[in-house]
Scaffold this motif. Structure first.
Motif, short mmCIF file in Angstrom:
data_model
loop_
_atom_site.label_atom_id
_atom_site.label_comp_id
_atom_site.label_asym_id
_atom_site.label_seq_id
_atom_site.Cartn_x
_atom_site.Cartn_y
_atom_site.Cartn_z
N GLY A 175 10.03 -1.28 7.94
CA GLY A 175 10.43 -0.10 7.19
C GLY A 175 11.20 -0.45 5.93
N PHE A 176 12.04 -1.49 6.00
CA PHE A 176 12.77 -1.92 4.80
C PHE A 176 11.79 -2.36 3.72
CE2 PHE A 176 14.42 -5.54 2.38
CZ PHE A 176 15.50 -4.95 1.74
N LEU A 177 10.80 -3.15 4.11
CA LEU A 177 9.81 -3.61 3.13
C LEU A 177 9.02 -2.43 2.56
CD1 LEU A 177 8.49 -6.77 5.02
CD2 LEU A 177 9.99 -6.74 3.02
N GLN A 178 8.68 -1.47 3.42
CA GLN A 178 7.93 -0.32 2.96
C GLN A 178 8.74 0.54 1.99
OE1 GLN A 178 6.79 1.64 6.60
NE2 GLN A 178 4.88 0.48 6.78
N MET A 179 9.97 0.86 2.36
CA MET A 179 10.77 1.72 1.49
C MET A 179 11.25 0.98 0.25
SD MET A 179 10.79 4.80 2.53
CE MET A 179 9.07 4.51 2.99
N GLY A 180 11.44 -0.35 0.37
CA GLY A 180 11.73 -1.12 -0.84
C GLY A 180 10.57 -1.04 -1.82
N SER A 181 9.36 -1.17 -1.29
CA SER A 181 8.18 -1.03 -2.14
C SER A 181 8.06 0.38 -2.69
CB SER A 181 6.91 -1.37 -1.34
OG SER A 181 6.92 -2.72 -0.93
N ALA A 182 8.41 1.39 -1.87
CA ALA A 182 8.36 2.77 -2.33
C ALA A 182 9.35 3.00 -3.47
CB ALA A 182 8.67 3.72 -1.18
N ALA A 183 10.55 2.42 -3.34
CA ALA A 183 11.56 2.57 -4.40
C ALA A 183 11.08 1.92 -5.70
CB ALA A 183 12.88 1.95 -3.96
N ILE A 184 10.50 0.73 -5.58
CA ILE A 184 10.01 0.04 -6.78
C ILE A 184 8.84 0.80 -7.39
CG2 ILE A 184 8.88 -2.06 -7.60
CD1 ILE A 184 10.45 -3.58 -5.43
N GLY A 185 7.89 1.22 -6.54
CA GLY A 185 6.72 1.92 -7.05
C GLY A 185 7.07 3.24 -7.71
N SER A 186 7.93 4.03 -7.06
CA SER A 186 8.30 5.32 -7.64
C SER A 186 9.10 5.17 -8.92
CB SER A 186 9.08 6.15 -6.61
OG SER A 186 10.29 5.51 -6.25
N THR A 187 9.97 4.14 -8.96
CA THR A 187 10.75 3.90 -10.19
C THR A 187 9.84 3.50 -11.34
OG1 THR A 187 12.68 3.24 -8.90
CG2 THR A 187 12.60 2.54 -11.20
N LEU A 188 8.90 2.59 -11.08
CA LEU A 188 7.98 2.17 -12.13
C LEU A 188 7.13 3.34 -12.61
CD1 LEU A 188 6.79 -1.31 -10.79
CD2 LEU A 188 8.30 -0.87 -12.74
N VAL A 233 0.84 -1.20 0.00
CA VAL A 233 0.00 0.00 0.00
C VAL A 233 0.88 1.26 0.00
CG1 VAL A 233 -1.64 1.34 1.37
CG2 VAL A 233 -1.98 -1.12 1.08
N LEU A 234 1.92 1.27 0.84
CA LEU A 234 2.82 2.41 0.86
C LEU A 234 3.58 2.56 -0.44
CD1 LEU A 234 3.45 4.48 3.19
CD2 LEU A 234 2.06 2.52 3.84
N GLY A 235 3.90 1.43 -1.10
CA GLY A 235 4.54 1.51 -2.41
C GLY A 235 3.65 2.23 -3.41
N GLY A 236 2.34 1.94 -3.36
CA GLY A 236 1.41 2.65 -4.23
C GLY A 236 1.36 4.13 -3.91
N LEU A 237 1.39 4.47 -2.62
CA LEU A 237 1.35 5.88 -2.23
C LEU A 237 2.57 6.64 -2.74
CD1 LEU A 237 0.06 8.19 -0.55
CD2 LEU A 237 1.43 7.39 1.38
N PHE A 238 3.75 6.05 -2.59
CA PHE A 238 4.95 6.74 -3.02
C PHE A 238 5.07 6.78 -4.55
CE2 PHE A 238 6.14 6.31 1.39
CZ PHE A 238 6.88 7.46 1.63
N SER A 239 4.43 5.86 -5.22
CA SER A 239 4.38 5.97 -6.68
C SER A 239 3.56 7.20 -7.07
CB SER A 239 3.78 4.70 -7.29
OG SER A 239 2.40 4.58 -6.99
N PHE A 240 2.55 7.53 -6.28
CA PHE A 240 1.80 8.77 -6.52
C PHE A 240 2.68 9.99 -6.32
CE2 PHE A 240 -0.48 12.23 -4.27
CZ PHE A 240 -1.07 12.81 -5.39
N PHE A 241 3.50 9.99 -5.25
CA PHE A 241 4.40 11.11 -5.03
C PHE A 241 5.31 11.32 -6.24
CE2 PHE A 241 4.27 10.24 -0.18
CZ PHE A 241 3.04 10.86 -0.10
N ALA A 242 5.81 10.22 -6.80
CA ALA A 242 6.72 10.32 -7.95
C ALA A 242 5.99 10.81 -9.19
CB ALA A 242 7.37 8.96 -8.23
N ALA A 243 4.74 10.37 -9.38
CA ALA A 243 3.99 10.73 -10.59
C ALA A 243 3.26 12.06 -10.47
CB ALA A 243 2.99 9.62 -10.91
#
Length: 418
Positions: free
Chosen positions: A368-381, A247-257
């Protein structure tokens, strides 16, 4: 007893060995504690969101491309993710105080480096140093909450922390746009440096050390590895942690986009984008206030599952409007996503951390590692997919909602026996 058995048995042993006075259902949830925990948890997101409106001016002044600006996000998230794995065990061994203050000092130093940068290399270096400090603050916000509270109170504190913490990332783009217009993009980094200094003072005055010496674990590499290994195979931690992380990965993908969608596709000015972000705070407020009340009535797992269903509905709405978004349709879909996220995030976090008292720092670090790892993947994609920003974001949101629901459903179906 083996290191593996110690890692598994630690929480129950410690809860019976003198930590109950610190972790009480009836312990007062005061405003300063919530403010501190919110600030520690939000400092990394604040440092990211406040610079989003400055991206066009950064690009013009330093000659950066959109992909290079994306590196400012992905390098931060990657460092943030890896650093937490180190900070967590250190805090379990040496306590929270030194790590909190050291992390805030490191964050302040990184902010100053970034503020003085005159090329991409120094800007990325400053962001990496920022992330090294912010990861300590974020890990220890959750660990301190787990030190002080448990059960329903822990879920309520995390909800209140999320509500208060939403103010910083919600209003930071608006603040960032004002600062850019008045003084340029560099002052945004100086502002977050001052925030770190204020948090350090509040921590020293109102909280201090929360992890007593008798509760601390060893720092032997085998013991640390055993703790992480058994957390990763323990469904009580792994399943809710993965769900929240997606869920946090999706949120940070929004920040990137967001800059590409709101300013690029929809034509908003930096100030208008900041106002749009600020409006979303109300949604997070509402969800955060409802989450503990709904959990009290229907159970944390049922409420968490409902949040994931709402999150998925918002992702479907994003898919429906992605090809030709308007400000109204995009904002409506995003609002649904944020409301669902506001329900699952604090409850899923509490469910993941609750069984692990002695390893609260390590469990928080791995989460936190799992969350920020997901954030990195989501924002990169979201930044690199060969589609428009709105379509890329919708795809990432849909994928994260499906994955989060799939891993949380077993948690809902198989609650722990009391």
């Amino acid at each position: 007893m083996s290191a593996a058995e110690t890692a598994l048995d630690g929480p129950s042993q410690v809860s019976q060995a003198g930590l109950d006075p610190l972790r009480s259902e009836a312990r007062d949830v005061s405003g300063p504690i919530v403010l501190l925990l919110a600030g520690l948890a939000a400092i990394g997101t604040l440092a990211t969101n406040i610079i989003l409106p400055a991206f066009p001016r950064m690009a013009a002044e330093l000659g950066l491309t959109g992909t290079q600006l994306g590196i400012l996000l992905s390098s931060f998230f990657l460092t943030f993710a890896l650093g937490q794995l180190i900070v967590g065990p250190l805090s379990d061994r040496f306590g929270r105080r030194a790590l909190v203050l050291g992390g805030l000092a490191t964050f302040l130093a990184g902010s100053i480096i970034a503020a003085q940068a005159d090329n991409l290399l120094w800007l990325v270096l400053g962001r990496v140093v920022q992330a090294m400090g912010a990861c300590a603050a974020s890990v220890l916000a959750r660990a301190i909450a787990r030190d002080l509270f448990q059960g329903e109170t822990l879920g309520r504190v995390l909800s209140l922390t999320m509500i208060a913490g939403a103010v910083a990332p919600g209003f930071s783009p608006l603040l960032g746009s004002v600062l850019v217009d008045l003084s340029g993009w560099r002052v945004s980094f100086l502002f977050v440096a001052l925030c770190a200094a204020a948090l350090a003072l509040l921590y020293m005055r109102r909280v201090g050390e929360t992890h007593p010496v008798e509760a601390r674990s060893t720092l032997a590499l085998g013991s640390v590895a055993a703790t992480y290994r058994f957390l990763l195979v323990d469904g009580r931690f792994l399943l809710p942690a993965l769900s929240v992380s997606m869920v946090l990965g999706g949120l940070f993908s929004f920040f990137a986009a967001a800059p590409g969608i709101l300013m690029g596709q929809l034509g908003l000015t930096p100030l208008q984008m900041g106002l749009s972000f600020a409006a979303t705070v109300l949604i997070v407020f509402a969800a955060g206030l409802l989450a503990p009340r709904l959990a009290r009535r229907h159970g944390d797992r049922t409420t968490g599952l409902a949040g994931l269903i709402v999150f998925a509905a918002g992702a479907l709405a994003m898919i429906a409007v992605a090809s030709q978004p308007s400000y109204l349709t995009f904002t409506a879909a995003l609002s649904i996503v944020l409301f669902g996220m506001g329900l699952i995030n604090p409850l899923g976090t509490a469910i993941a951390l609750q069984p692990f008292g002695r390893q609260a720092g390590s469990a928080s670090a791995l989460l936190g590692f799992l969350q920020m790892g997901s954030a990195a993947i989501g924002s990169t994609l979201a930044s690199t997919m060969p589609f428009s920003p709105s379509v890329s974001l919708a795809i990432v949101m849909m994928a994260t909602s499906v994955g989060a629901f799939a891993v949380f459903y077993p948690v809902y179906r198989d609650p722990p026996r009391r």
